[in-house]
Design an enzyme around this catalytic site. Structure first.
Site, short mmCIF file in Angstrom:
data_model
loop_
_atom_site.label_atom_id
_atom_site.label_comp_id
_atom_site.label_asym_id
_atom_site.label_seq_id
_atom_site.Cartn_x
_atom_site.Cartn_y
_atom_site.Cartn_z
N HIS A 39 0.86 -1.19 0.00
CA HIS A 39 0.00 0.00 0.00
C HIS A 39 0.90 1.24 0.00
O HIS A 39 2.11 1.14 0.16
CB HIS A 39 -0.98 0.00 1.17
CG HIS A 39 -0.35 -0.10 2.52
ND1 HIS A 39 0.13 -1.27 3.03
CD2 HIS A 39 -0.11 0.84 3.46
CE1 HIS A 39 0.63 -1.07 4.24
NE2 HIS A 39 0.51 0.22 4.52
N HIS A 41 1.39 3.85 1.96
CA HIS A 41 1.83 4.58 3.15
C HIS A 41 3.33 4.79 3.06
O HIS A 41 4.06 3.95 2.51
CB HIS A 41 1.48 3.82 4.42
CG HIS A 41 0.02 3.79 4.71
ND1 HIS A 41 -0.52 2.99 5.70
CD2 HIS A 41 -1.03 4.44 4.15
CE1 HIS A 41 -1.82 3.17 5.73
NE2 HIS A 41 -2.16 4.03 4.81
N ASP A 43 5.81 4.43 5.04
CA ASP A 43 6.72 3.40 5.55
C ASP A 43 6.79 2.17 4.65
O ASP A 43 7.56 1.24 4.89
CB ASP A 43 6.35 3.00 6.98
CG ASP A 43 4.94 2.44 7.10
OD1 ASP A 43 4.07 2.83 6.30
OD2 ASP A 43 4.71 1.62 8.01
N HIS A 44 6.02 2.17 3.57
CA HIS A 44 6.04 1.06 2.63
C HIS A 44 6.52 1.47 1.24
O HIS A 44 6.74 0.61 0.39
CB HIS A 44 4.64 0.45 2.50
CG HIS A 44 4.20 -0.23 3.74
ND1 HIS A 44 4.23 -1.58 3.90
CD2 HIS A 44 3.73 0.28 4.91
CE1 HIS A 44 3.79 -1.89 5.11
NE2 HIS A 44 3.49 -0.78 5.74
#
Length: 116
Positions: A39, A41, A43-44
């Site tokens: 996804h 976000h 942090d990804h």
């Protein structure tokens, strides 16, 4: 997370520390062939551009280097915007696969009298 299969590296969710962790692992960025983003976000996904630039530099002498990146809709636009904003280009080919979610249904076969 990195999965090593033979001479290929599959990278899952590229946060900002991905390049650092890759360096600690002694794996070669040149061997990255597929990247999976679950996804969008930060942090990804915020380490994606840095990882792709590192793979590109490490594959300088390789012609036809291709990295497949799989993720949700909007991934292509995000990557394009980030590369434009830092005024960078990739020499290698990056193929973005934007995947749509859906319902997976598993059907069970019911036993009938005809099965005997």
């Amino acid at each position: 997370t990195i999965l090593s299969l033979g001479s290929q590296l599959f990278v899952f969710d590229v946060g900002e520390g991905t390049q650092r962790q890759l360096a600690f692992s002694k794996l070669s960025p040149h061997d990255v062939t597929k990247v999976f983003v679950t996804h969008l976000h930060g942090d990804h996904v915020l380490g994606l551009v840095g990882l792709l630039l590192q793979v590109d530099v490490s594959s300088f002498e390789v012609r036809d280097k291709v990295v497949d990146v799989y993720g949700p809709p909007g991934l292509y636009a995000l990557l394009k915007m980030q590369l434009l904003s830092i005024e960078s280009r990739l020499r290698m080919t990056v193929v973005i696969h934007e995947l749509m979610g859906g319902v997976v249904r598993r059907r069970r076969r019911r036993r009938t009298d005809d099965d005997d």
